[in-house]
Design a protein around this motif. Structure first.
Motif, mmCIF file in Angstrom:
data_model
loop_
_atom_site.group_PDB
_atom_site.id
_atom_site.type_symbol
_atom_site.label_atom_id
_atom_site.label_comp_id
_atom_site.label_asym_id
_atom_site.label_seq_id
_atom_site.Cartn_x
_atom_site.Cartn_y
_atom_site.Cartn_z
ATOM 1 N N THR A 113 21.585 -55.333 -8.873
ATOM 2 C CA THR A 113 20.186 -55.273 -9.292
ATOM 3 C C THR A 113 20.077 -54.635 -10.667
ATOM 4 O O THR A 113 20.888 -53.783 -11.046
ATOM 5 N N ALA A 114 19.091 -55.058 -11.401
ATOM 6 C CA ALA A 114 18.746 -54.453 -12.681
ATOM 7 C C ALA A 114 17.262 -54.148 -12.649
ATOM 8 O O ALA A 114 16.448 -54.973 -12.230
ATOM 9 N N SER A 115 16.907 -52.935 -13.080
ATOM 10 C CA SER A 115 15.500 -52.530 -13.029
ATOM 11 C C SER A 115 15.074 -51.995 -14.381
ATOM 12 O O SER A 115 15.864 -51.364 -15.100
ATOM 13 N N LEU A 116 13.853 -52.248 -14.723
ATOM 14 C CA LEU A 116 13.270 -51.775 -15.975
ATOM 15 C C LEU A 116 12.008 -51.003 -15.635
ATOM 16 O O LEU A 116 11.143 -51.492 -14.920
ATOM 17 N N THR A 117 11.931 -49.771 -16.147
ATOM 18 C CA THR A 117 10.755 -48.940 -15.896
ATOM 19 C C THR A 117 10.214 -48.428 -17.228
ATOM 20 O O THR A 117 10.975 -48.099 -18.147
ATOM 21 N N HIS A 118 8.919 -48.384 -17.310
ATOM 22 C CA HIS A 118 8.279 -47.908 -18.533
ATOM 23 C C HIS A 118 6.943 -47.299 -18.155
ATOM 24 O O HIS A 118 6.179 -47.866 -17.351
ATOM 25 N N SER A 119 6.671 -46.156 -18.715
ATOM 26 C CA SER A 119 5.418 -45.465 -18.416
ATOM 27 C C SER A 119 4.288 -46.102 -19.224
ATOM 28 O O SER A 119 4.365 -46.202 -20.455
#
Length: 466
Positions: free
Chosen positions: A339-345
């Protein structure tokens, strides 16, 4: 030739792209303080290129001082605590560096469960066993983790420089305290010698009084002088004991168990010190090197805070085996995942941006602290050079004064014994000699401690390792 199916090729291409973009790190230019370093010192004949010796305390020609310094470096509790702070910074650097690497974990489970139906039917037993392997990695796309590592490296360097500064301060304190102890003992010897002189003159006055050549007032005056000389011993004895205890603490011993044999105060050498050029001071003092390393750490903090504003990408992989048996993986079913995840506030009330501004403000404050530290260092060297030259000339003059005071007392005693002068002349000569000798001992101490202060102001022979 076998071709990779497109559905399997996509994750590989995505991972490669993320790793390539990880080179796009946010970096901060190294901060440089705007400093104008003078070309030379104010004190005349003080410019030169000879750097102080790293073992500068040997220049005083005292074997006992060398042994005291070695004992202090080995056993002083405060200095040993400084050593531990360096170790803590090194461990923190290792922790920060570990963030650049993937983290992996392994786990296993086995269990048994029984289900009883509510209608009185047959119970059902179930067994299971499993093992799993998980790997996670944060792609340092914008250099946040790398900036944290650079900050930890700079903090580690600053802690090492602080350690060197603490060592220099400790050695200087040992030398100054030892010289103060010898000076107190020398002043005690002078006071006792003057008491002996006062008692000798008192016997002369008594003899003259018995023969009718002196008055009762003369006897009373000289007795007062003897009593005053005896009273002068008490504060000097207290000073000697307290200085002895302070030296014991510096070398890491209890005052009650510490003993130190006497050493001649007048035979100590006063080594010449050449300060070099003011610009060289920036690489000679560990406290300035520590301030510079703190600036580098502040640069890294700003870069990390800026990178925290950007998206974060995490990669995770897992593999596992599962079986319907207890404590066994016979005929297991396998699983594999990536899995690859991208998080950004999207909204944080301005917290991250304010953290960037706070980091920049701390960096600006460190720049000003560094400039102030450099100016203070330049002043300390200049003051130490001036004090050394003044104390040298004062000691030379005081030697002449002491010799003349001793000669005056001999002549005054002789003339009083012959009846040519009054007792007041002898009393004045006594007082002048005692003050001159005591002042000479204090000036000698000032020259010794002033030389130590000059060595300390110049960094004690320390030089920047890079």
């Amino acid at each position: 030739m076998n071709r990779i199916p497109p559905r399997r090729l996509a994750p590989v291409l995505a991972t490669s792209l993320l790793l390539a973009l990880s080179a796009c790190a946010i970096t901060e230019p190294a901060t440089r303080a705007d400093l104008a370093v003078p070309a030379g010192w104010i004190e005349p004949a003080a410019n030169g290129a000879l750097q102080p010796d790293p073992v500068w305390w040997r220049g005083f020609a005292s074997v006992r001082l060398e042994s005291l310094v070695a004992a202090a470096v080995a056993d002083n509790p405060d200095f040993r605590a400084a050593v531990e702070r360096v170790r803590q910074a090194e461990i923190a650097l290792r922790v920060a560096g570990a963030s650049l690497l993937p983290s992996a974990g392994i786990g296993g489970d086995t269990g048994w469960r029984r289900s009883d139906p509510g209608d009185g039917g047959r119970s059902v037993d179930s067994e299971s066993s499993g093992a799993s392997l998980s790997i996670s990695y944060e792609v340092d796309l914008w250099g946040r983790i790398a900036a944290n590592v650079r900050g930890a490296e700079a903090s580690f360097a600053a802690s090492r420089h602080d350690h060197d500064a603490a060592r220099l301060t400790l050695v200087a304190s040992v030398a100054n305290t030892y010289f103060q102890l010898l000076a107190a003992r020398e002043r005690l010897v002078i006071a006792r010698d003057n008491l002996t002189i006062a008692e000798r003159v008192f016997r002369i006055v008594e003899a003259r009084y018995r023969n009718g050549a002196a008055s009762a007032l003369d006897v009373s005056r000289q007795r007062s002088t003897v009593l005053a000389q005896r009273a002068a011993l008490l504060p000097l004895e207290t000073l000697e004991r307290q200085t002895h205890s302070a030296l014991a603490l510096l070398v890491g011993q209890a005052p009650q168990d510490f003993s130190l044999a006497a050493e001649s105060f007048t035979t100590l050498a006063i080594p010449p010190v050449t300060p070099g050029l003011p610009a060289e001071l920036l690489t000679r003092r560990p406290d300035l090197a520590s301030a510079e390393s703190q600036l580098a750490a502040a640069d890294a903090d700003v870069a990390a805070a800026r990178a925290a504003l950007l998206p974060r990408i995490d990669l995770a992989g897992s593999a596992g085996l599962a079986s319907t048996a207890l404590l066994s993986l016979a005929n297991p079913a396998s699983t594999l995942g990536l899995t690859a995840s991208l998080t950004h506030s999207l909204f944080d009330g301005g917290r991250l941006r304010n953290e960037v501004e706070a980091a920049r403000s701390r960096r600006r404050a460190l720049v000003e602290n560094y400039r102030s530290a450099v100016h203070v260092a330049l002043k300390e060297v200049e003051d130490a050079l001036g004090n050394a030259d003044r104390d040298r000339r004062l000691e030379d003059s005081q030697h002449e004064i002491s010799r003349e005071a001793a000669r005056s007392l001999r002549l005054a005693e002789m003339r009083y014994r012959e009846g040519a002068d009054e007792l007041l002349t002898v009393l004045d000569a006594q007082r002048t000699l005692f003050q001159a000798q005591d002042q000479l001992a204090q000036l000698r101490l000032s020259r010794l401690t002033g030389t130590v202060d000059l060595y300390k102001a110049l960094g004690g022979g320390w030089s920047s390792p890079g």
